[in-house]
Design a protein around this motif. Structure first.
Motif, PDB file in Angstrom:
ATOM      1  N   LEU A   7      29.703  27.708  44.734  1.00 19.18           N
ATOM      2  CA  LEU A   7      31.080  27.552  45.205  1.00 19.18           C
ATOM      3  C   LEU A   7      32.082  27.528  44.054  1.00 19.18           C
ATOM      4  O   LEU A   7      33.196  27.055  44.207  1.00 19.18           O
ATOM      5  CB  LEU A   7      31.191  26.275  46.036  1.00 19.18           C
ATOM      6  N   SER A   8      31.690  28.053  42.896  1.00 18.50           N
ATOM      7  CA  SER A   8      32.606  28.072  41.759  1.00 18.50           C
ATOM      8  C   SER A   8      33.754  29.059  41.974  1.00 18.50           C
ATOM      9  O   SER A   8      34.777  28.969  41.325  1.00 18.50           O
ATOM     10  CB  SER A   8      31.856  28.419  40.474  1.00 18.50           C
ATOM     11  N   PHE A   9      33.592  29.985  42.891  1.00 22.65           N
ATOM     12  CA  PHE A   9      34.650  30.923  43.271  1.00 22.65           C
ATOM     13  C   PHE A   9      35.250  30.394  44.567  1.00 22.65           C
ATOM     14  O   PHE A   9      34.586  30.369  45.604  1.00 22.65           O
ATOM     15  CB  PHE A   9      34.059  32.325  43.454  1.00 22.65           C
ATOM     16  N   GLU A  13      40.629  32.020  46.216  1.00 17.53           N
ATOM     17  CA  GLU A  13      40.462  33.241  45.427  1.00 17.53           C
ATOM     18  C   GLU A  13      39.952  34.388  46.283  1.00 17.53           C
ATOM     19  O   GLU A  13      40.379  35.531  46.138  1.00 17.53           O
ATOM     20  CB  GLU A  13      39.517  32.975  44.257  1.00 17.53           C
ATOM     21  N   VAL A  14      39.035  34.079  47.199  1.00 14.55           N
ATOM     22  CA  VAL A  14      38.509  35.102  48.113  1.00 14.55           C
ATOM     23  C   VAL A  14      39.649  35.684  48.941  1.00 14.55           C
ATOM     24  O   VAL A  14      39.818  36.901  49.047  1.00 14.55           O
ATOM     25  CB  VAL A  14      37.418  34.499  49.035  1.00 14.55           C
ATOM     26  N   ILE A  15      40.471  34.810  49.509  1.00 18.35           N
ATOM     27  CA  ILE A  15      41.589  35.237  50.350  1.00 18.35           C
ATOM     28  C   ILE A  15      42.631  35.994  49.524  1.00 18.35           C
ATOM     29  O   ILE A  15      43.145  37.031  49.951  1.00 18.35           O
ATOM     30  CB  ILE A  15      42.213  34.022  51.062  1.00 18.35           C
ATOM     31  N   ALA A  16      42.928  35.491  48.327  1.00 22.75           N
ATOM     32  CA  ALA A  16      43.938  36.137  47.472  1.00 22.75           C
ATOM     33  C   ALA A  16      43.518  37.559  47.117  1.00 22.75           C
ATOM     34  O   ALA A  16      44.333  38.490  47.182  1.00 22.75           O
ATOM     35  CB  ALA A  16      44.156  35.320  46.209  1.00 22.75           C
ATOM     36  N   TYR A  35      37.813  47.308  42.856  1.00 16.99           N
ATOM     37  CA  TYR A  35      39.025  47.213  42.052  1.00 16.99           C
ATOM     38  C   TYR A  35      39.086  45.859  41.341  1.00 16.99           C
ATOM     39  O   TYR A  35      39.389  45.788  40.152  1.00 16.99           O
ATOM     40  CB  TYR A  35      40.274  47.408  42.924  1.00 16.99           C
ATOM     41  N   ALA A  36      38.798  44.803  42.073  1.00 17.27           N
ATOM     42  CA  ALA A  36      38.828  43.459  41.473  1.00 17.27           C
ATOM     43  C   ALA A  36      37.788  43.341  40.365  1.00 17.27           C
ATOM     44  O   ALA A  36      38.072  42.780  39.295  1.00 17.27           O
ATOM     45  CB  ALA A  36      38.570  42.401  42.544  1.00 17.27           C
ATOM     46  N   ASP A  37      36.621  43.879  40.605  1.00 19.70           N
ATOM     47  CA  ASP A  37      35.544  43.802  39.604  1.00 19.70           C
ATOM     48  C   ASP A  37      35.904  44.606  38.355  1.00 19.70           C
ATOM     49  O   ASP A  37      35.636  44.178  37.233  1.00 19.70           O
ATOM     50  CB  ASP A  37      34.249  44.324  40.217  1.00 19.70           C
ATOM     51  N   GLY A  38      36.545  45.737  38.535  1.00 25.68           N
ATOM     52  CA  GLY A  38      36.871  46.586  37.396  1.00 25.68           C
ATOM     53  C   GLY A  38      38.144  46.224  36.661  1.00 25.68           C
ATOM     54  O   GLY A  38      38.254  46.434  35.455  1.00 25.68           O
ATOM     55  N   HIS A  39      39.126  45.671  37.378  1.00 24.55           N
ATOM     56  CA  HIS A  39      40.443  45.470  36.768  1.00 24.55           C
ATOM     57  C   HIS A  39      40.936  44.021  36.735  1.00 24.55           C
ATOM     58  O   HIS A  39      41.854  43.714  35.989  1.00 24.55           O
ATOM     59  CB  HIS A  39      41.493  46.312  37.504  1.00 24.55           C
ATOM     60  N   LEU A  40      40.355  43.159  37.551  1.00 23.26           N
ATOM     61  CA  LEU A  40      40.883  41.793  37.652  1.00 23.26           C
ATOM     62  C   LEU A  40      39.891  40.732  37.180  1.00 23.26           C
ATOM     63  O   LEU A  40      40.045  39.559  37.492  1.00 23.26           O
ATOM     64  CB  LEU A  40      41.298  41.509  39.105  1.00 23.26           C
ATOM     65  N   PRO A  45      37.227  35.243  36.567  1.00 23.01           N
ATOM     66  CA  PRO A  45      35.997  35.358  35.778  1.00 23.01           C
ATOM     67  C   PRO A  45      34.732  34.973  36.542  1.00 23.01           C
ATOM     68  O   PRO A  45      33.645  35.402  36.181  1.00 23.01           O
ATOM     69  CB  PRO A  45      36.237  34.400  34.610  1.00 23.01           C
ATOM     70  N   ARG A  46      34.859  34.216  37.614  1.00 24.27           N
ATOM     71  CA  ARG A  46      33.684  33.796  38.379  1.00 24.27           C
ATOM     72  C   ARG A  46      33.508  34.611  39.663  1.00 24.27           C
ATOM     73  O   ARG A  46      32.915  34.138  40.622  1.00 24.27           O
ATOM     74  CB  ARG A  46      33.771  32.317  38.698  1.00 24.27           C
ATOM     75  N   LEU A  47      34.039  35.824  39.667  1.00 22.33           N
ATOM     76  CA  LEU A  47      33.892  36.705  40.821  1.00 22.33           C
ATOM     77  C   LEU A  47      32.408  36.924  41.099  1.00 22.33           C
ATOM     78  O   LEU A  47      31.677  37.396  40.228  1.00 22.33           O
ATOM     79  CB  LEU A  47      34.585  38.051  40.555  1.00 22.33           C
ATOM     80  N   PRO A  48      31.949  36.581  42.314  1.00 20.82           N
ATOM     81  CA  PRO A  48      30.523  36.749  42.622  1.00 20.82           C
ATOM     82  C   PRO A  48      30.176  38.223  42.843  1.00 20.82           C
ATOM     83  O   PRO A  48      31.058  39.085  42.812  1.00 20.82           O
ATOM     84  CB  PRO A  48      30.343  35.936  43.901  1.00 20.82           C
ATOM     85  N   GLY A  49      28.938  38.498  43.117  1.00 21.19           N
ATOM     86  CA  GLY A  49      28.509  39.853  43.449  1.00 21.19           C
ATOM     87  C   GLY A  49      29.110  40.290  44.774  1.00 21.19           C
ATOM     88  O   GLY A  49      29.650  39.484  45.549  1.00 21.19           O
TER      89      GLY A  49
END
Length: 124
Positions: A7-9, A13-16, A35-40, A45-49
């Motif tokens: 739950l670190s993400f 953040e998911v909604i945003a 897009y989020a994985d490549g540019h944001l 930084p804790r974006l999950p898979g």
């Protein structure tokens, strides 16, 4: 929730990320995630898979209906005569040959031509 859930993400953040993708005119979750994985990544930084992101998005899906209602109310008070369109993408209920015999949501839909999908049908 499972005992191994990360739950670190946050839900915020998911909604945003999802709303950012929708405002950027991306209709597919996979495109939003790529897009989020490549540019944001710097901002998230804790974006999950991808699979974990979709699961989290599905868990918070009930937030969007009241959120849209709140947005509509706010816009109604600011601009009472202005019409706001939330989603204009048509849903095909019956295709060409079946459109005159269709029984699904007749009171909500029209038989019409959809230029985005290039087809005639019973469209809401």
């Amino acid at each position: 929730m499972s005992h191994y859930a990360d739950l670190s993400f946050s839900d915020e953040e998911v909604i945003a990320l999802y709303l950012f993708g929708v405002m950027d005119k991306d209709r597919e979750i996979k495109g939003i995630y790529k897009y989020a994985d490549g540019h944001l990544r710097d901002g998230f930084p804790r974006l999950p898979g991808y699979v974990a992101y979709v699961q989290r998005l599905n868990r918070v899906a009930d937030v969007f209906a009241p959120l849209l209602a709140l947005i509509q109310q706010e816009q109604e008070t600011k601009n009472p005569r202005q019409v706001w369109l939330i989603d204009s993408f048509p849903v095909v209920l019956a295709k060409q040959g079946h459109r005159f015999n269709a029984c699904v949501a007749k009171q909500l839909a029209d038989a019409d031509y959809c230029s985005t999908r290039k087809l005639c049908g019973f469209i809401s």
